[in-house]
Scaffold this motif. Structure first.
Motif, PDB file in Angstrom:
ATOM      1  N   ARG A  60       0.838  -1.205   0.000  1.00  0.00           N
ATOM      2  CA  ARG A  60       0.000   0.000   0.000  1.00  0.00           C
ATOM      3  C   ARG A  60       0.870   1.250   0.000  1.00  0.00           C
ATOM      4  O   ARG A  60       0.525   2.270  -0.616  1.00  0.00           O
ATOM      5  CB  ARG A  60      -0.938   0.004   1.216  1.00  0.00           C
ATOM      6  N   ASP A  61       2.014   1.198   0.692  1.00  0.00           N
ATOM      7  CA  ASP A  61       2.955   2.319   0.656  1.00  0.00           C
ATOM      8  C   ASP A  61       3.440   2.557  -0.773  1.00  0.00           C
ATOM      9  O   ASP A  61       3.554   3.708  -1.228  1.00  0.00           O
ATOM     10  CB  ASP A  61       4.158   2.042   1.564  1.00  0.00           C
ATOM     11  N   TYR A  63       1.834   1.783  -3.497  1.00  0.00           N
ATOM     12  CA  TYR A  63       0.721   2.339  -4.277  1.00  0.00           C
ATOM     13  C   TYR A  63       0.547   3.832  -3.999  1.00  0.00           C
ATOM     14  O   TYR A  63       0.202   4.605  -4.891  1.00  0.00           O
ATOM     15  CB  TYR A  63      -0.569   1.581  -3.938  1.00  0.00           C
ATOM     16  N   ALA A  64       0.809   4.249  -2.754  1.00  0.00           N
ATOM     17  CA  ALA A  64       0.698   5.675  -2.424  1.00  0.00           C
ATOM     18  C   ALA A  64       1.711   6.501  -3.220  1.00  0.00           C
ATOM     19  O   ALA A  64       1.454   7.671  -3.549  1.00  0.00           O
ATOM     20  CB  ALA A  64       0.909   5.878  -0.928  1.00  0.00           C
ATOM     21  N   ILE A  65       2.838   5.891  -3.537  1.00  0.00           N
ATOM     22  CA  ILE A  65       3.851   6.588  -4.342  1.00  0.00           C
ATOM     23  C   ILE A  65       3.446   6.627  -5.805  1.00  0.00           C
ATOM     24  O   ILE A  65       3.646   7.627  -6.503  1.00  0.00           O
ATOM     25  CB  ILE A  65       5.228   5.899  -4.173  1.00  0.00           C
ATOM     26  N   GLN A  66       2.837   5.534  -6.289  1.00  0.00           N
ATOM     27  CA  GLN A  66       2.394   5.458  -7.685  1.00  0.00           C
ATOM     28  C   GLN A  66       0.906   5.091  -7.722  1.00  0.00           C
ATOM     29  O   GLN A  66       0.526   3.968  -8.028  1.00  0.00           O
ATOM     30  CB  GLN A  66       3.207   4.406  -8.449  1.00  0.00           C
ATOM     31  N   PRO A  67       0.014   6.031  -7.398  1.00  0.00           N
ATOM     32  CA  PRO A  67      -1.411   5.718  -7.290  1.00  0.00           C
ATOM     33  C   PRO A  67      -2.081   5.377  -8.607  1.00  0.00           C
ATOM     34  O   PRO A  67      -3.249   4.992  -8.602  1.00  0.00           O
ATOM     35  CB  PRO A  67      -2.001   7.002  -6.676  1.00  0.00           C
ATOM     36  N   TRP A  68      -1.404   5.511  -9.699  1.00  0.00           N
ATOM     37  CA  TRP A  68      -1.972   5.092 -10.983  1.00  0.00           C
ATOM     38  C   TRP A  68      -1.703   3.612 -11.269  1.00  0.00           C
ATOM     39  O   TRP A  68      -2.221   3.064 -12.232  1.00  0.00           O
ATOM     40  CB  TRP A  68      -1.407   5.962 -12.122  1.00  0.00           C
ATOM     41  N   GLU A  69      -0.892   2.967 -10.451  1.00  0.00           N
ATOM     42  CA  GLU A  69      -0.576   1.552 -10.637  1.00  0.00           C
ATOM     43  C   GLU A  69      -1.529   0.703  -9.778  1.00  0.00           C
ATOM     44  O   GLU A  69      -1.238   0.331  -8.644  1.00  0.00           O
ATOM     45  CB  GLU A  69       0.875   1.263 -10.252  1.00  0.00           C
ATOM     46  N   SER A  70      -2.719   0.426 -10.318  1.00  0.00           N
ATOM     47  CA  SER A  70      -3.732  -0.301  -9.532  1.00  0.00           C
ATOM     48  C   SER A  70      -3.303  -1.725  -9.192  1.00  0.00           C
ATOM     49  O   SER A  70      -3.786  -2.303  -8.217  1.00  0.00           O
ATOM     50  CB  SER A  70      -5.062  -0.321 -10.288  1.00  0.00           C
ATOM     51  N   ASP A  71      -2.380  -2.282  -9.966  1.00  0.00           N
ATOM     52  CA  ASP A  71      -1.919  -3.639  -9.676  1.00  0.00           C
ATOM     53  C   ASP A  71      -1.234  -3.718  -8.314  1.00  0.00           C
ATOM     54  O   ASP A  71      -1.290  -4.751  -7.642  1.00  0.00           O
ATOM     55  CB  ASP A  71      -0.966  -4.138 -10.762  1.00  0.00           C
ATOM     56  N   LEU A  72      -0.584  -2.635  -7.902  1.00  0.00           N
ATOM     57  CA  LEU A  72       0.051  -2.623  -6.587  1.00  0.00           C
ATOM     58  C   LEU A  72      -0.996  -2.709  -5.478  1.00  0.00           C
ATOM     59  O   LEU A  72      -0.821  -3.415  -4.491  1.00  0.00           O
ATOM     60  CB  LEU A  72       0.897  -1.353  -6.422  1.00  0.00           C
ATOM     61  N   LEU A  73      -2.091  -1.974  -5.654  1.00  0.00           N
ATOM     62  CA  LEU A  73      -3.158  -2.023  -4.667  1.00  0.00           C
ATOM     63  C   LEU A  73      -3.812  -3.404  -4.656  1.00  0.00           C
ATOM     64  O   LEU A  73      -4.157  -3.933  -3.590  1.00  0.00           O
ATOM     65  CB  LEU A  73      -4.195  -0.932  -4.964  1.00  0.00           C
ATOM     66  N   ALA A  74      -3.998  -4.009  -5.829  1.00  0.00           N
ATOM     67  CA  ALA A  74      -4.566  -5.359  -5.891  1.00  0.00           C
ATOM     68  C   ALA A  74      -3.662  -6.357  -5.177  1.00  0.00           C
ATOM     69  O   ALA A  74      -4.147  -7.265  -4.482  1.00  0.00           O
ATOM     70  CB  ALA A  74      -4.772  -5.765  -7.354  1.00  0.00           C
ATOM     71  N   GLU A  75      -2.336  -6.187  -5.310  1.00  0.00           N
ATOM     72  CA  GLU A  75      -1.406  -7.060  -4.595  1.00  0.00           C
ATOM     73  C   GLU A  75      -1.527  -6.868  -3.090  1.00  0.00           C
ATOM     74  O   GLU A  75      -1.465  -7.828  -2.306  1.00  0.00           O
ATOM     75  CB  GLU A  75       0.034  -6.777  -5.030  1.00  0.00           C
ATOM     76  N   ALA A  76      -1.703  -5.618  -2.676  1.00  0.00           N
ATOM     77  CA  ALA A  76      -1.861  -5.348  -1.246  1.00  0.00           C
ATOM     78  C   ALA A  76      -3.118  -6.042  -0.710  1.00  0.00           C
ATOM     79  O   ALA A  76      -3.116  -6.594   0.397  1.00  0.00           O
ATOM     80  CB  ALA A  76      -1.938  -3.844  -1.006  1.00  0.00           C
ATOM     81  N   VAL A  77      -4.192  -6.039  -1.488  1.00  0.00           N
ATOM     82  CA  VAL A  77      -5.420  -6.717  -1.082  1.00  0.00           C
ATOM     83  C   VAL A  77      -5.189  -8.220  -0.985  1.00  0.00           C
ATOM     84  O   VAL A  77      -5.650  -8.891  -0.049  1.00  0.00           O
ATOM     85  CB  VAL A  77      -6.567  -6.405  -2.063  1.00  0.00           C
ATOM     86  N   GLN A  78      -4.469  -8.768  -1.959  1.00  0.00           N
ATOM     87  CA  GLN A  78      -4.176 -10.203  -1.922  1.00  0.00           C
ATOM     88  C   GLN A  78      -3.392 -10.567  -0.670  1.00  0.00           C
ATOM     89  O   GLN A  78      -3.647 -11.591  -0.033  1.00  0.00           O
ATOM     90  CB  GLN A  78      -3.403 -10.610  -3.178  1.00  0.00           C
ATOM     91  N   ALA A  79      -2.443  -9.726  -0.283  1.00  0.00           N
ATOM     92  CA  ALA A  79      -1.686  -9.981   0.942  1.00  0.00           C
ATOM     93  C   ALA A  79      -2.594  -9.898   2.167  1.00  0.00           C
ATOM     94  O   ALA A  79      -2.480 -10.701   3.098  1.00  0.00           O
ATOM     95  CB  ALA A  79      -0.536  -8.991   1.062  1.00  0.00           C
ATOM     96  N   ALA A  80      -3.535  -8.942   2.170  1.00  0.00           N
ATOM     97  CA  ALA A  80      -4.474  -8.816   3.290  1.00  0.00           C
ATOM     98  C   ALA A  80      -5.362 -10.046   3.393  1.00  0.00           C
ATOM     99  O   ALA A  80      -5.734 -10.473   4.494  1.00  0.00           O
ATOM    100  CB  ALA A  80      -5.314  -7.556   3.120  1.00  0.00           C
ATOM    101  N   ILE A  81      -5.718 -10.629   2.244  1.00  0.00           N
ATOM    102  CA  ILE A  81      -6.509 -11.869   2.253  1.00  0.00           C
ATOM    103  C   ILE A  81      -5.716 -12.975   2.946  1.00  0.00           C
ATOM    104  O   ILE A  81      -6.233 -13.690   3.809  1.00  0.00           O
ATOM    105  CB  ILE A  81      -6.874 -12.286   0.816  1.00  0.00           C
TER     106      ILE A  81
END
Length: 474
Positions: A60-61, A63-81
């Protein structure tokens, strides 16, 4: 965390591949990109080490640096799962939905995260979106089915069942469930669904369906009609649907004491105490023997034999010719380990119903279940009962257990196997046959019998016995 996003099982493999790429790219990284690289690499390395909470935060950190890269946020969600963190999953998926549309599987995971936090309204919304998006997930549909049934949204529940049948048309259980649900709203369609279930699995469903056909043929949208349907469901062991039927009867007539007493007993069979409705029914009809009897059964389900006996005794006083009341009084003494008194009341039941083999069977079952005077009285009585009724599966099952208790394990196995060949739905026989097979060192077959007993009697004593044996197995 139940119901993970599709592809999460390959997450570790993906991480390994990408992590290597990041390390290589890092050799030529510029100072401006260093924080992003550190966050991505740190998150993926944390995932490889099994620290999924840290992985989710670091990604998530990034993704905050590159908020246009949605794949990073999706990876963060996968880790949270993988971390089993529903709050982080919800926050991540809600943020992801502002960047791109969620997939069907992501909606399914969002629904499960809300359900894990008891946020059922949001869970339903997410699961319905998953269904509209075409997830095709039976797990999601079963979750929706449970909620719709609990909220008595029968048309929606029926729609979910229809979708499940489309996914698995050869599943007899789904068609049987569809028949149970349709019984509350469309008896003709219910009979058709039950016939489809029987056609797919005659052995399992034929006898169950036979018990409800009369109630469906006489079905009417009156309190008495719903009550008859509820009694039929209880006879089938379908306590949840019985509860729904009695609830419908009470919506039309809140002072229908017998329906209320049945409702309390149905609740108790599903793990609730059921005592509130049971006692209310007694207050409405304090001299109704059936209401008192059902109140006693509800107290028995709560393991309170003394209170149960109070209501059974009142019922017996009002109707002393009813052998069922004598049986239940005996059962309360048996629960207290007072076997001599239990035997007297069981014998009283037999004397009240001369020639009715059902009460002779109950007496035999008392002897073998209590392991009381089995060789002296239980075994001879069981043998005589089977001689008179050679195709009675319950009599054979009682004989088999009597034979086991008196040391004849081989004969016990034969009697129990014969009983199950006649009626494969006897949870008592399944549990006892499992014990006999364990004694014969047939562990795999014993386990199979225990699992079937649990399926047949999930909330009752035979399912509980089977669970204990499975837990104790090496």
């Amino acid at each position: 965390m139940r119901g993970m996003i599709g592809g999460v099982k390959d997450f570790a493999v993906i991480v390994r591949i990408v992590a290597v790429a990041v390390i290589v790219l890092a050799l030529g990284i510029t100072p401006v990109m260093q924080p992003l690289t550190d966050a991505v690499r740190g998150g993926r390395l944390a995932a490889l080490e099994g620290d999924y909470t840290a992985a989710a935060q670091r990604l998530r950190d990034a993704y905050a640096i590159q908020p246009w890269e949605s794949d990073l946020l999706a990876e963060a969600v996968q880790a949270a799962i993988l971390a089993g963190d529903p709050e982080t999953i919800i926050a991540g998926l809600q943020e992801l939905s502002t960047v791109r549309p969620l997939t069907a599987d992501e909606f399914a995971v969002l629904g499960q995260a809300h359900a894990d936090l008891d946020q059922y309204r949001d869970a339903i919304k997410a699961w319905e979106q998953a269904e509209r998006a075409g997830t095709g997930s039976a797990g999601v549909l079963h979750q929706l089915l449970d909620i719709y049934l609990g909220q008595e949204e029968w048309q929606r529940a029926l729609g979910v069942l229809d979708s499940l049948v489309e996914l698995d048309p050869g599943n007899a259980r789904l068609r049987y469930q569809r028949g149970l649900l349709l019984g509350l709203i469309d008896p003709d369609a219910s009979l058709v669904a039950f016939q489809e279930a029987v056609a797919l699995d005659t052995e399992l469903y034929a006898q169950r369906v036979a018990r409800i056909q009369r109630a469906l043929l006489d079905w009417e949208t009156t309190p008495a009609g719903y009550a008859r349907l509820g009694v039929a469901y209880m006879d089938m062991g379908e306590y949840r649907f019985a509860e729904l039927a009695f609830d419908q009867a009470l919506e039309q007539d809140p002072r229908y004491a017998e329906a209320m007493a049945y409702y309390g007993y149905a609740l108790s069979r599903r793990g609730d105490t059921g005592l509130g409705p049971a006692m209310q029914a007694v207050r409405i009809a304090p001299e109704n023997p059936l209401v008192l009897y059902l109140a006693g059964l509800t107290w028995s389900e709560n393991s309170r034999p003394l209170e149960a006996r109070q209501y059974f005794s009142q019922a017996y006083t009002l109707d002393p010719d009813n052998p069922a009341f004598a049986v239940e009084i005996g059962a309360t003494y048996q629960a207290e380990g007072r076997d001599q008194l239990a035997e007297q009341w069981m014998q009283e039941a037999v004397s009240l119903a001369p020639g009715d083999q059902r009460f002779t069977l109950l007496l035999v079952q008392f002897y073998v279940d209590a392991n009381y005077r089995v060789e002296e009285r239980g075994l001879p009585l069981a043998q005589a009962l089977v001689e008179a009724n050679p195709n009675d599966a319950e009599a054979l099952a009682a004989l088999g257990w009597a034979q086991f208790l008196t040391g004849d394990t081989g004969a016990a196995a034969n009697s129990l196997a014969e009983a199950l060949a006649i009626n494969p739905n006897l949870a008592r026989a399944r549990a006892h046959y499992g014990i006999v097979l364990e004694e014969l060192n047939q562990q795999a077959d014993a386990r199979d019998q225990y699992e079937q007993a649990i399926q047949l009697d999930p909330f009752g004593p035979w399912g509980a016995l089977a669970r204990r044996r499975l837990e104790a197995a090496p």
